[in-house]
Scaffold this motif. Sequence first.
Motif, PDB file in Angstrom:
ATOM      1  N   ILE A   1     -14.920   3.222   5.998  1.00 52.90           N
ATOM      2  CA  ILE A   1     -13.663   3.889   6.366  1.00 52.90           C
ATOM      3  C   ILE A   1     -13.916   5.385   6.579  1.00 52.90           C
TER       4      ILE A   1
ATOM      5  N   CYS B   1      -6.952   0.834   6.234  1.00 57.55           N
ATOM      6  CA  CYS B   1      -7.058  -0.357   5.384  1.00 57.55           C
ATOM      7  C   CYS B   1      -8.051  -1.341   5.985  1.00 57.55           C
TER       8      CYS B   1
ATOM      9  N   ILE C   1       0.827  -1.214   0.000  1.00 56.38           N
ATOM     10  CA  ILE C   1       0.000   0.000   0.000  1.00 56.38           C
ATOM     11  C   ILE C   1       0.860   1.263   0.000  1.00 56.38           C
TER      12      ILE C   1
ATOM     13  N   TYR D   1      -2.916   5.616   6.551  1.00 58.74           N
ATOM     14  CA  TYR D   1      -3.646   4.774   5.608  1.00 58.74           C
ATOM     15  C   TYR D   1      -4.618   3.917   6.407  1.00 58.74           C
TER      16      TYR D   1
ATOM     17  N   TYR E   1      -8.349   0.567   0.866  1.00 62.78           N
ATOM     18  CA  TYR E   1      -7.633   1.506   1.718  1.00 62.78           C
ATOM     19  C   TYR E   1      -7.894   2.924   1.260  1.00 62.78           C
ATOM     20  N   ARG E   2      -7.641   3.832   2.159  1.00 59.76           N
ATOM     21  CA  ARG E   2      -7.767   5.246   1.832  1.00 59.76           C
ATOM     22  C   ARG E   2      -6.808   6.016   2.725  1.00 59.76           C
ATOM     23  N   ARG E   3      -6.179   7.020   2.156  1.00 60.84           N
ATOM     24  CA  ARG E   3      -5.234   7.829   2.922  1.00 60.84           C
ATOM     25  C   ARG E   3      -5.918   9.093   3.410  1.00 60.84           C
TER      26      ARG E   3
ATOM     27  N   VAL F   1      -8.291  -5.792  -0.430  1.00 64.40           N
ATOM     28  CA  VAL F   1      -7.932  -4.815   0.591  1.00 64.40           C
ATOM     29  C   VAL F   1      -8.328  -3.452   0.052  1.00 64.40           C
TER      30      VAL F   1
ATOM     31  N   LYS G   1      -7.843   2.397  -5.168  1.00 65.38           N
ATOM     32  CA  LYS G   1      -7.725   2.162  -3.725  1.00 65.38           C
ATOM     33  C   LYS G   1      -8.101   0.740  -3.331  1.00 65.38           C
TER      34      LYS G   1
END
Length: 161
Positions: free
Chosen positions: A84, A68, A39, A66, A59-61, A57, A48
């Motif tokens: 998320i 996940c 990631i 991050y 994920y987002r920042r 998986v 993402k």
Amino acid sequence: MIHFVLLISQQGKVRLAKWYSPYSQKERSKVIRELGGTILSRGPKLCKFVEWRGYKVVYRRYAGLYFCMCINHEDNELETLDIIHHFVVILDRYFGNVCELDLIFNFHKAYYILDEILIAGELQESNKKTIERLIDAQDLLVETAKEEANLISKLIAQATN
């Protein structure tokens, strides 16, 4: 179903890890190393979603973290992105513009908030106001318990003198 939730800093440090599927400690370390490397090395313009070991998986920042979540292959990625975001919004409301240090020094609160949102890897509560009321009630219980503990310790100190 969500199998695990990881919050990873840009330096690759795990700031929160919640496991909903059974993994040994050795497997957990391996998962964190693999996913952290995968990631963190991805560019910001890439998708993402990552396929990993037969799972997805998502994920987002947000700022330097991050967020996940590992889900089954047939689960909806957009719903997971929404979960998320929901978690981040509640963290922001509680901490007031949440940052990595909030999660380091108040990790127990972050886990409590996550536990109010997810149970056994499934979404439990999607209403932000309900979660805020539950968190406020928990904070009140903690404060009451601290006050009672201080009172008891004072009484014990007076009795021993």
